[in-house]
Write a protein that holds these residues in place. Structure first.
Motif, PDB file in Angstrom:
ATOM      1  N   LEU A 122      41.075  30.792 -47.210  1.00  0.00           N
ATOM      2  CA  LEU A 122      39.933  31.392 -46.517  1.00  0.00           C
ATOM      3  C   LEU A 122      39.337  32.535 -47.332  1.00  0.00           C
ATOM      4  O   LEU A 122      38.123  32.700 -47.374  1.00  0.00           O
ATOM      5  N   LEU A 123      40.191  33.305 -47.987  1.00  0.00           N
ATOM      6  CA  LEU A 123      39.694  34.393 -48.831  1.00  0.00           C
ATOM      7  C   LEU A 123      38.929  33.862 -50.035  1.00  0.00           C
ATOM      8  O   LEU A 123      37.891  34.404 -50.414  1.00  0.00           O
ATOM      9  N   VAL A 124      39.436  32.784 -50.626  1.00  0.00           N
ATOM     10  CA  VAL A 124      38.745  32.173 -51.762  1.00  0.00           C
ATOM     11  C   VAL A 124      37.404  31.598 -51.308  1.00  0.00           C
ATOM     12  O   VAL A 124      36.394  31.721 -52.005  1.00  0.00           O
ATOM     13  N   MET A 125      37.398  30.972 -50.131  1.00  0.00           N
ATOM     14  CA  MET A 125      36.169  30.433 -49.576  1.00  0.00           C
ATOM     15  C   MET A 125      35.142  31.555 -49.352  1.00  0.00           C
ATOM     16  O   MET A 125      33.979  31.429 -49.718  1.00  0.00           O
ATOM     17  N   SER A 154      36.089  29.820 -40.732  1.00  0.00           N
ATOM     18  CA  SER A 154      37.256  30.706 -40.637  1.00  0.00           C
ATOM     19  C   SER A 154      37.955  30.575 -39.292  1.00  0.00           C
ATOM     20  O   SER A 154      39.157  30.802 -39.191  1.00  0.00           O
ATOM     21  N   LEU A 155      37.203  30.224 -38.268  1.00  0.00           N
ATOM     22  CA  LEU A 155      37.811  30.038 -36.946  1.00  0.00           C
ATOM     23  C   LEU A 155      38.373  28.634 -36.749  1.00  0.00           C
ATOM     24  O   LEU A 155      39.382  28.461 -36.057  1.00  0.00           O
ATOM     25  N   THR A 156      37.734  27.638 -37.334  1.00  0.00           N
ATOM     26  CA  THR A 156      38.164  26.256 -37.088  1.00  0.00           C
ATOM     27  C   THR A 156      39.210  25.755 -38.077  1.00  0.00           C
ATOM     28  O   THR A 156      40.079  24.969 -37.694  1.00  0.00           O
ATOM     29  N   LEU A 157      39.150  26.186 -39.327  1.00  0.00           N
ATOM     30  CA  LEU A 157      40.094  25.668 -40.314  1.00  0.00           C
ATOM     31  C   LEU A 157      41.551  26.027 -40.028  1.00  0.00           C
ATOM     32  O   LEU A 157      42.427  25.177 -40.208  1.00  0.00           O
ATOM     33  N   PRO A 158      41.871  27.249 -39.587  1.00  0.00           N
ATOM     34  CA  PRO A 158      43.283  27.510 -39.266  1.00  0.00           C
ATOM     35  C   PRO A 158      43.805  26.617 -38.135  1.00  0.00           C
ATOM     36  O   PRO A 158      44.962  26.197 -38.162  1.00  0.00           O
ATOM     37  N   HIS A 189      46.345  18.995 -39.702  1.00  0.00           N
ATOM     38  CA  HIS A 189      45.885  18.341 -40.929  1.00  0.00           C
ATOM     39  C   HIS A 189      45.791  19.353 -42.063  1.00  0.00           C
ATOM     40  O   HIS A 189      44.693  19.709 -42.505  1.00  0.00           O
ATOM     41  N   PRO A 190      46.934  19.843 -42.558  1.00  0.00           N
ATOM     42  CA  PRO A 190      46.891  20.919 -43.560  1.00  0.00           C
ATOM     43  C   PRO A 190      46.196  20.526 -44.860  1.00  0.00           C
ATOM     44  O   PRO A 190      45.462  21.332 -45.438  1.00  0.00           O
ATOM     45  N   TRP A 196      41.444  21.096 -48.432  1.00  0.00           N
ATOM     46  CA  TRP A 196      40.392  20.467 -49.218  1.00  0.00           C
ATOM     47  C   TRP A 196      39.013  20.937 -48.770  1.00  0.00           C
ATOM     48  O   TRP A 196      38.121  21.152 -49.592  1.00  0.00           O
ATOM     49  N   ILE A 197      38.823  21.086 -47.481  1.00  0.00           N
ATOM     50  CA  ILE A 197      37.535  21.567 -46.980  1.00  0.00           C
ATOM     51  C   ILE A 197      37.287  22.991 -47.458  1.00  0.00           C
ATOM     52  O   ILE A 197      36.213  23.313 -47.977  1.00  0.00           O
ATOM     53  N   ALA A 198      38.287  23.866 -47.306  1.00  0.00           N
ATOM     54  CA  ALA A 198      38.134  25.252 -47.754  1.00  0.00           C
ATOM     55  C   ALA A 198      37.891  25.315 -49.256  1.00  0.00           C
ATOM     56  O   ALA A 198      37.041  26.081 -49.735  1.00  0.00           O
TER      57      ALA A 198
END
Length: 91
Positions: A5-8, A52-56, A62-63, A68-70
């Protein structure tokens, strides 16, 4: 996941910063809907907050997909920022 998330966020911030710098130099955004720095900030900020809210949450089930999305969002931000640095403004 927090590092992704930080890299994103860093990739999108790089794109936003280089876009704003080029707009101050007189360049024009190719997308007419994003013709002001405020509009670009709102769109980028909304996308980053949403991801940031949905990816975690997605990461729990689905890690690999979430990473991959981030990663792809981060890569697109860095690529767009690098392109912005290469653009020459036409007076």
């Amino acid at each position: 996941m927090k590092y992704w998330l930080l890299v994103m966020l860093a990739g999108q911030a790089f794109d936003l910063g280089t876009t704003a710098a080029k707009m101050r130099q007189g360049c024009v955004e190719a997308n007419p809907l994003l013709s002001s720095p405020i509009a670009i900030s709102a769109v980028k900020g909304g996308a980053v907050v949403t991801l940031s809210l949905t990816l975690p949450r997605a990461h729990r089930q689905h890690p690999t997909v979430a990473k991959w999305i981030a990663g792809s969002v981060a890569a697109s931000g860095f690529a767009a920022g690098a392109y912005n640095l290469s653009v020459r403004c036409v007076p």
